[in-house]
Design a protein around this motif. Sequence first.
Motif, PDB file in Angstrom:
ATOM      1  N   SER A  22       0.886  -1.466   0.099  1.00 62.01           N
ATOM      2  CA  SER A  22      -0.097  -0.015  -0.017  1.00 62.01           C
ATOM      3  C   SER A  22       0.897   1.288  -0.067  1.00 62.01           C
ATOM      4  O   SER A  22       1.975   1.068  -0.729  1.00 62.01           O
ATOM      5  CB  SER A  22      -0.950  -0.180   1.104  1.00 62.01           C
ATOM      6  OG  SER A  22      -2.004   0.902   1.305  1.00 62.01           O
ATOM      7  N   ARG A  33       5.274  -0.028   2.958  1.00 63.04           N
ATOM      8  CA  ARG A  33       4.513  -0.915   4.180  1.00 63.04           C
ATOM      9  C   ARG A  33       3.838  -1.968   3.410  1.00 63.04           C
ATOM     10  O   ARG A  33       3.187  -1.822   2.391  1.00 63.04           O
ATOM     11  CB  ARG A  33       3.638  -0.110   4.866  1.00 63.04           C
ATOM     12  CG  ARG A  33       4.163  -0.386   6.430  1.00 63.04           C
ATOM     13  CD  ARG A  33       3.291   0.587   7.358  1.00 63.04           C
ATOM     14  NE  ARG A  33       4.435   1.299   7.979  1.00 63.04           N
ATOM     15  CZ  ARG A  33       4.304   2.168   8.952  1.00 63.04           C
ATOM     16  NH1 ARG A  33       2.860   2.452   8.754  1.00 63.04           N
ATOM     17  NH2 ARG A  33       5.114   2.600   9.540  1.00 63.04           N
ATOM     18  N   TYR A  86       0.424  -4.840   3.712  1.00 66.76           N
ATOM     19  CA  TYR A  86      -0.567  -4.947   4.440  1.00 66.76           C
ATOM     20  C   TYR A  86      -1.039  -6.432   4.238  1.00 66.76           C
ATOM     21  O   TYR A  86      -0.830  -6.827   3.035  1.00 66.76           O
ATOM     22  CB  TYR A  86      -1.537  -3.907   4.311  1.00 66.76           C
ATOM     23  CG  TYR A  86      -0.890  -2.481   4.708  1.00 66.76           C
ATOM     24  CD1 TYR A  86      -0.683  -1.616   3.831  1.00 66.76           C
ATOM     25  CD2 TYR A  86      -0.862  -2.092   5.921  1.00 66.76           C
ATOM     26  CE1 TYR A  86      -0.024  -0.505   3.831  1.00 66.76           C
ATOM     27  CE2 TYR A  86      -0.160  -1.043   6.146  1.00 66.76           C
ATOM     28  CZ  TYR A  86       0.103  -0.085   5.155  1.00 66.76           C
ATOM     29  OH  TYR A  86       0.487   1.218   5.512  1.00 66.76           O
ATOM     30  N   ALA A 107      -6.810 -11.017   6.522  1.00 66.21           N
ATOM     31  CA  ALA A 107      -7.308 -10.185   7.713  1.00 66.21           C
ATOM     32  C   ALA A 107      -8.860 -10.811   8.387  1.00 66.21           C
ATOM     33  O   ALA A 107      -9.003 -10.744   9.368  1.00 66.21           O
ATOM     34  CB  ALA A 107      -7.618  -8.818   7.085  1.00 66.21           C
ATOM     35  N   SER A 110       4.294  -8.196   7.498  1.00 70.03           N
ATOM     36  CA  SER A 110       3.026  -7.445   6.894  1.00 70.03           C
ATOM     37  C   SER A 110       2.134  -6.904   8.112  1.00 70.03           C
ATOM     38  O   SER A 110       2.201  -7.515   9.217  1.00 70.03           O
ATOM     39  CB  SER A 110       2.030  -8.645   6.052  1.00 70.03           C
ATOM     40  OG  SER A 110       1.604  -9.559   6.943  1.00 70.03           O
ATOM     41  N   TRP A 111       1.437  -5.858   7.909  1.00 65.79           N
ATOM     42  CA  TRP A 111       0.879  -4.921   8.780  1.00 65.79           C
ATOM     43  C   TRP A 111      -0.516  -5.177   8.947  1.00 65.79           C
ATOM     44  O   TRP A 111      -1.037  -5.156   7.838  1.00 65.79           O
ATOM     45  CB  TRP A 111       1.176  -3.314   8.536  1.00 65.79           C
ATOM     46  CG  TRP A 111       2.573  -3.209   8.645  1.00 65.79           C
ATOM     47  CD1 TRP A 111       3.688  -3.824   8.233  1.00 65.79           C
ATOM     48  CD2 TRP A 111       3.418  -2.272   9.804  1.00 65.79           C
ATOM     49  NE1 TRP A 111       4.995  -3.288   8.722  1.00 65.79           N
ATOM     50  CE2 TRP A 111       4.585  -2.303   9.638  1.00 65.79           C
ATOM     51  CE3 TRP A 111       2.710  -1.507  10.511  1.00 65.79           C
ATOM     52  CZ2 TRP A 111       5.466  -1.475  10.164  1.00 65.79           C
ATOM     53  CZ3 TRP A 111       3.601  -0.692  11.095  1.00 65.79           C
ATOM     54  CH2 TRP A 111       4.976  -0.676  11.125  1.00 65.79           C
ATOM     55  N   LEU A 112      -1.265  -5.126  10.113  1.00 63.66           N
ATOM     56  CA  LEU A 112      -2.695  -5.096  10.243  1.00 63.66           C
ATOM     57  C   LEU A 112      -3.323  -3.761  10.096  1.00 63.66           C
ATOM     58  O   LEU A 112      -4.278  -3.378   9.724  1.00 63.66           O
ATOM     59  CB  LEU A 112      -3.181  -5.837  11.400  1.00 63.66           C
ATOM     60  CG  LEU A 112      -4.798  -6.250  11.368  1.00 63.66           C
ATOM     61  CD1 LEU A 112      -5.157  -7.222  10.358  1.00 63.66           C
ATOM     62  CD2 LEU A 112      -4.851  -6.799  12.839  1.00 63.66           C
ATOM     63  N   ASP A 152      -2.243   0.575   9.738  1.00 61.77           N
ATOM     64  CA  ASP A 152      -1.267   1.602   9.338  1.00 61.77           C
ATOM     65  C   ASP A 152      -0.932   2.336  10.460  1.00 61.77           C
ATOM     66  O   ASP A 152      -2.046   2.805  11.153  1.00 61.77           O
ATOM     67  CB  ASP A 152      -1.592   2.274   8.192  1.00 61.77           C
ATOM     68  CG  ASP A 152      -0.654   3.061   7.484  1.00 61.77           C
ATOM     69  OD1 ASP A 152       0.746   2.899   7.896  1.00 61.77           O
ATOM     70  OD2 ASP A 152      -0.905   3.787   6.447  1.00 61.77           O
ATOM     71  N   PRO A 179      -5.613  -0.012   6.450  1.00 60.21           N
ATOM     72  CA  PRO A 179      -5.510  -0.164   5.016  1.00 60.21           C
ATOM     73  C   PRO A 179      -6.637  -0.504   4.191  1.00 60.21           C
ATOM     74  O   PRO A 179      -7.524  -1.189   5.080  1.00 60.21           O
ATOM     75  CB  PRO A 179      -4.180  -1.074   4.934  1.00 60.21           C
ATOM     76  CG  PRO A 179      -4.164  -1.562   6.361  1.00 60.21           C
ATOM     77  CD  PRO A 179      -4.911  -0.960   7.176  1.00 60.21           C
ATOM     78  N   THR A 188      -7.380  -3.054   2.508  1.00 62.55           N
ATOM     79  CA  THR A 188      -7.585  -4.574   2.768  1.00 62.55           C
ATOM     80  C   THR A 188      -7.996  -5.117   3.815  1.00 62.55           C
ATOM     81  O   THR A 188      -9.037  -5.727   3.986  1.00 62.55           O
ATOM     82  CB  THR A 188      -6.048  -5.535   2.481  1.00 62.55           C
ATOM     83  OG1 THR A 188      -5.312  -4.886   3.399  1.00 62.55           O
ATOM     84  CG2 THR A 188      -5.622  -5.017   0.930  1.00 62.55           C
ATOM     85  N   VAL A 189      -7.608  -4.293   4.938  1.00 59.71           N
ATOM     86  CA  VAL A 189      -8.279  -4.640   6.271  1.00 59.71           C
ATOM     87  C   VAL A 189      -9.622  -3.905   6.409  1.00 59.71           C
ATOM     88  O   VAL A 189     -10.643  -4.512   7.145  1.00 59.71           O
ATOM     89  CB  VAL A 189      -7.225  -4.082   7.428  1.00 59.71           C
ATOM     90  CG1 VAL A 189      -7.670  -4.265   8.855  1.00 59.71           C
ATOM     91  CG2 VAL A 189      -5.927  -4.774   7.273  1.00 59.71           C
TER      92      VAL A 189
END
Length: 155
Positions: free
Chosen positions: A46, A50, A52, A58, A123-125, A127, A142, A144-145
């Motif tokens: 994203s 970063r 995601y 998710a 990967s991050w859940l 931001d 993000p 996607t989440v």
Amino acid sequence: MRMYVFEGTPDEISQVVNKMETGSVAIQALNQTAFSAGSATGAQASEGDRVYVETDVARRVFRRRPLSQQQRQTLEHLVKAHPEWVTAQALQKATGYSPAQFAGLMGAFGRRLTHTDGYVEGSWLFDCEWSDETRGWLYKLPETVFDAVKAEKIA
């Protein structure tokens, strides 16, 4: 110049940095490649470098165990503000949690994420970024989440 390495949630690290008696502190990720889009196959890039989690991962994060009331409140608050940033203080107020309790809540999200099938390391859940203006962390979802929260009918 001294170099310190800290592990913890953004709020825990923020508390440490604020308590340090230095004029300026530079914070740098030790493993920058963990956040590059090319290093995490199966995750979606994203903003910036970063990475995601994908929407399906998710969704698994959110449904593999029941979410606590405060986890739901956090997600609901972030969905209402989407795509804008939300301060940690606003999320603490929404959950009724102290800064330390909120740090634990975010840590619980992290444990939930890293123990979910399909998780791609790095990967991050959420931001997040530091705000000098508010002297605190800012959070947002993000895409996607955000899509996963809506698909799971959490908010």
